[in-house]
Design a protein around this motif. Structure first.
Motif, PDB file in Angstrom:
ATOM      1  N   ALA A 215       2.060   9.418  -2.296  1.00 42.75           N
ATOM      2  CA  ALA A 215       0.785   9.206  -1.955  1.00 42.75           C
ATOM      3  C   ALA A 215       0.398  11.396  -2.726  1.00 42.75           C
ATOM      4  O   ALA A 215       0.403  11.964  -3.408  1.00 42.75           O
TER       5      ALA A 215
ATOM      6  N   PRO B 110      -5.622   0.869  -4.098  1.00 43.46           N
ATOM      7  CA  PRO B 110      -5.699   2.015  -5.068  1.00 43.46           C
ATOM      8  C   PRO B 110      -5.818   2.080  -5.898  1.00 43.46           C
ATOM      9  O   PRO B 110      -5.392   2.902  -7.280  1.00 43.46           O
TER      10      PRO B 110
ATOM     11  N   ARG C 295      -6.255   9.231  -9.717  1.00 42.71           N
ATOM     12  CA  ARG C 295      -5.548   7.508  -9.366  1.00 42.71           C
ATOM     13  C   ARG C 295      -5.014   7.802  -7.368  1.00 42.71           C
ATOM     14  O   ARG C 295      -4.568   7.288  -7.337  1.00 42.71           O
TER      15      ARG C 295
ATOM     16  N   ARG D 248      -4.954   6.068  -3.841  1.00 45.70           N
ATOM     17  CA  ARG D 248      -4.095   5.268  -3.227  1.00 45.70           C
ATOM     18  C   ARG D 248      -4.092   6.791  -2.158  1.00 45.70           C
ATOM     19  O   ARG D 248      -3.346   6.223  -0.839  1.00 45.70           O
TER      20      ARG D 248
ATOM     21  N   ALA E 137       0.946  -1.288   0.177  1.00 44.30           N
ATOM     22  CA  ALA E 137       0.073   0.408  -0.331  1.00 44.30           C
ATOM     23  C   ALA E 137       0.885   1.086  -0.327  1.00 44.30           C
ATOM     24  O   ALA E 137       1.576   1.258   0.667  1.00 44.30           O
ATOM     25  N   PRO E 138       0.360   2.438  -0.991  1.00 48.89           N
ATOM     26  CA  PRO E 138       1.235   3.525  -1.036  1.00 48.89           C
ATOM     27  C   PRO E 138       1.293   3.639   0.986  1.00 48.89           C
ATOM     28  O   PRO E 138       0.110   3.945   1.416  1.00 48.89           O
TER      29      PRO E 138
END
Length: 860
Positions: free
Chosen positions: A546, A620, A605, A609, A540-541
């Protein structure tokens, strides 16, 4: 008629035995009768000479009869005396070997005598004889068991220390008392079980009989079969049971034991509270019945709603035990089934198969998992087989409602659709129990409990790794997709496999502690293997990454500021929730307005995120769609198509570009297809707001018209982000970034040409039609094509700089290629064609002989 106290029955039995003996004597051949009479006479005549031998025979005959009596389970006093004589004989032989005084042996010799008397003591004998068909509790077997457990250890103690006979007495009598007490307890438990069974039958009858009909006849037949067999057949977990197999004795279960088992379950607090309410209602009905009030049998059918792996089957077993403990059901058994266990191979066979399954479950609980699969309306065709099973199930659920509990289980949304498909389902299955998913702490507790049950453990690092994994699952909200408790079980199973491979590879003789300890590397390997199968389960970001990606975008300063405000709102809402402060739910659905090519998809996008980094989305990913992806070919199919599209985007972001096309005023009768898609979209936007972010994008004026077409759109999509057109400098920056990403660069003399082209497009008001950032990308691609054509003529003499550098001539050629097929502006007016400031021409901008770039169609 006088009451029957049992004496008449005993007299009748004695009379029958005497008559049987007479019949056998009459059937005996004459020579045998003569020999028998002669033997009796000889015995009488020789008695004075055989008194010593006679005493010997009096001892030997019972000794020989003792083992036979134990094998046959004889209940006579002679059989017990024969077994007791074996104990006296063994003690006497040991006393002679040890050369002890007769007085020292007396306490031991008294033991067999006392055991025989206790075995035939009237209260104990009555309990033991309450089941004449069972020989396990025959008095002679009790004597044999007690003596076998007490005499050998006592004699062993006597042989080890002959100076302390008191120790021998204590061992012999202590063990005898323990075995006798255990034997009495077992006999009492069996007798109590019989009493409970008779009371249960009486209690079942006291709730008012089942009315006439197939269900009543089936219940009567079932009771008759069970009475004839003596014990109830064992129900298998799934599928048909073997009618030739008999079950073990039904367990003795109390309500307190069942509630303790419920309380010991991890999590599921709402479910536990609802089960306690059900138990309280049943107890209240019991008390009303005991007080003499007419009351119906408090049995009901259930619907279990919730994700997999949340203990639905375990709770079904608890409900069965509750009804059994309250003597409302004759068995605590649960029969588990799925669609395949009810549906036959051809029409007509389904009803037979369903009724056979229900017959197996009668008297207990029938648990049907994924019950919604019984109604499969795929491809517009009705499921006749499933409907046949549902009709048979509904009929038996009503007919056998006093002797059967049916539980239907499955996912909440699918089960609600299933129950709505038939009015009878909603009326007969009114009790709903909703099972929540497990929290990260509960998942970790499940894992720890499973390890403790097997005697396994985690080392310190593995414990921390397990906590991180469960927190990650909770943050991504994928516990339901992974299977909750089933995921924990699978994780531990695969971790054990990884541990075994690691341990056996490291040493041929590993220590036992290594074989029972899981390490962090074992868990991590198992976790990666299980989660890699799920779409979007990547690293995961972080929120910082982000936001950094957002800030690196060229231009869009108002958009960046608004996204930062949204992030701040989300963070504050989460902090308020943690401190128990109420807050307005943050916006999760957005409207992006602006001309094409201004980064709406890119920002969507980044927004995905951000939500994933904050734990508000599972993944995301962004699913992009247009009108054609939502609207079907005929009325009714649009809702299905839209629903499938939304399902594919669950856990992420659904980005619908040109969303205004879902409302088309040009249709004379209204846009029924678009309206159906919008209605479905609005419902799912509300129902799945915790698992989905929807972004509607389009031109400002068109989106305003679209939002006004339906009041629900404006209320659910209240967060609006406006995207401005790019400036000439931002477009030049975008094109420079695109070139750098491709490994190319611009000649210094080419940059002024770029700026002039973008400035002219903006001044002419054509940049939105040209597509903003899309125009910059198209111009770059054309310039690269012109550069490649130019460099190809150089052949092997081309240098690396020639292969990667774009010059002003390449850009001019690119503009000519993009604009050559378009019309010139009329009347030779200065614009995007011709002249010094035109988008075409030579390096000086004076090449007026080329076609002008009108920009009538935007570059996509």
């Amino acid at each position: 008629m006088p009451p029957n106290d049992g004496s008449g029955q005993a007299t009748q039995v004695a009379q029958d035995r005497i008559d049987l003996l007479r019949q056998k004597l009459r059937a005996t051949p004459l020579p045998v009768k003569v020999i028998g009479v002669a033997a009796v006479l000889v015995l009488v005549v020789m008695t004075p000479f055989l008194l010593g031998r006679l005493a010997y025979l009096i001892v030997v005959v019972p000794l020989l009869y003792g083992p036979v009596a134990v094998v046959r389970g004889s209940r006579s006093i002679i059989a017990s005396v024969g077994v007791g004589l074996w104990g006296l004989a063994v003690i006497s032989i040991a006393a002679a070997k040890f050369q002890r005084d007769s007085f020292d042996v007396v306490p031991l010799l008294l033991l067999p005598v006392v055991v025989v008397l206790v075995a035939h003591f009237p209260p104990f004998a009555r309990l033991a004889n309450s089941r004449p068909q069972e020989r396990a509790f025959a008095p002679c077997r009790t004597v044999a068991l007690v003596l076998a457990w007490s005499i050998p250890p006592a004699l062993l103690a006597w042989g080890l220390d002959r100076s302390q006979p008191v120790i021998t007495y204590a061992v012999a009598w202590g063990l005898a008392v323990l075995v006798l007490a255990w034997r009495v307890a077992k006999v009492w438990q069996r007798a109590r079980g019989d009493t409970r069974q008779r009371a249960r039958a009486a209690a079942t009858a006291s709730y008012g009989g089942v009315g006439p009909g197939p269900g009543a006849r089936m219940a009567d037949l079932s009771r008759g079969v069970r009475a004839a067999e003596g014990v109830r057949g064992q129900m298998t977990a799934v599928g048909p049971r073997d009618p030739g197999l008999a079950s073990a004795e039904l367990p003795s279960i109390t309500v307190d034991q069942v509630m303790a088992e419920l309380d010991a379950m991890i999590g599921l607090e709402p479910v536990k509270e609802q089960i306690r309410q059900i138990a309280a209602s049943v107890e209240a009905a019991e008390r009303r019945r005991d007080a003499g009030y007419q009351t119906d049998k408090p049995l009901q059918h259930f619907v279990f709603l919730g994700p997999p792996g949340t203990g639905k089957t375990s709770v079904a077993r608890i409900i069965a035990k509750i009804y059994y403990a309250f003597e409302l059901l004759p068995s605590p058994n649960v029969v588990e089934a799925q669609r395949a266990d009810l549906v036959g191979e051809y029409l007509g066979a389904t009803a037979i198969k369903t009724n056979e399954l229900i017959n197996q479950a009668t008297g207990g609980v029938l648990f049907i998992d994924e019950a919604y699969s019984l109604v499969n309306e795929g491809e517009g065709h009705g499921d006749r087989f499933g409907n046949e099973a549902v009709q048979a199930l509904l009929k038996r659920a009503e007919d056998d409602r006093d002797n059967l509990v049916v539980i239907l289980a499955g996912y909440q949304r699918q089960m609600e659709d299933f129950l709505a498909s038939n009015p009878g389902l909603n009326s007969r299955f009114a009790m709903r129990i909703r099972f929540p998913g497990y929290s990260p702490a509960e998942l970790q507790a499940l894992a720890q409990a499973a390890l403790a049950q097997r005697g396994e453990s985690l080392d310190g690092e593995a414990t921390r790794a397990l906590a991180r994994m469960m927190e990650d699952v909770g943050r991504r909200r994928v516990a339901d997709e992974l299977g909750n408790g089933r995921f924990v079980r699978s994780l531990l199973e695969k971790a054990r496999q990884a541990r075994d491979v690691r341990v056996m590879r490291g040493s041929p003789e590993p220590p036992a502690s290594e074989l029972m300890t899981l390490r962090a590397e074992d868990l991590e390997r198992a976790f990666v293997e299980l989660t890699s199968r799920f779409r979007g389960y990547t690293e995961a970001p972080t929120l910082d990454n982000a936001l950094a990606e957002l800030d690196e975008l060229a231009g869009l300063e108002p958009v960046k500021r608004q996204v930062h405000e949204i992030v701040a709102q989300l963070q504050v809402a989460r902090l308020r929730d943690r401190q128990g402060i109420s807050s307005q739910p943050p916006a999760r659905h957005f409207v992006f307005t602006g001309p094409p090519g201004t980064g709406k998809t890119t920002v969507a996008r980044i927004l995905g995120r951000i939500f994933a980094a904050l734990g508000l989305l599972v993944r995301p990913e962004v699913v992009e769609a247009h009108r054609a992806d939502l609207v079907g070919e005929h009325l009714g199919s649009t809702a299905i198509k839209t629903g499938k599209l939304i399902d594919s985007a669950l856990g992420g972001v659904l980005f619908i570009d040109e969303a205004y096309s879902l409302y088309n005023e040009g249709y004379s009768g209204g846009d029924a297809y678009g309206s159906e898609a919008v209605a479905t979209l609005l419902k799912r936007a509300e129902d799945d707001r915790d698992r989905l972010v929807i972004v509607l994008a389009g031109y400002p004026q068109d989106m305003d018209r679209f939002l006004r077409s339906n009041p629900g759109l404006a209320s659910r999509f209240s967060a609006r982000i406006s995207f401005p057109s790019y400036t000439p400098g931002e477009l030049a920056q975008i094109m420079t970034v695109i070139a750098e990403q491709a490994g190319d660069s611009f000649d210094p003399e080419a940059l002024p040409v770029l700026e002039r082209i973008f400035r002219d497009a903006c001044d002419q008001g054509r940049i939105d039609e040209l597509g903003n950032g899309r125009f910059a990308r198209s111009l770059f691609e054309r310039a690269c094509a012109a550069r490649d054509l130019r460099v190809a003529n150089l052949g092997e003499a081309a240098t690396a700089a020639d292969l990667t550098t774009l010059i002003d001539a390449d850009i001019e050629t690119a503009v000519a290629g993009l604009t050559g097929s378009r019309d010139r502006l009329a009347d030779g007016r200065e614009g995007l064609s011709g002249g010094r400031d035109g988008l075409s021409g030579d390096r000086d901008g004076s090449g007026g002989g080329q076609n002008g770039f009108t920009g009538r169609d935007p570059v996509s």
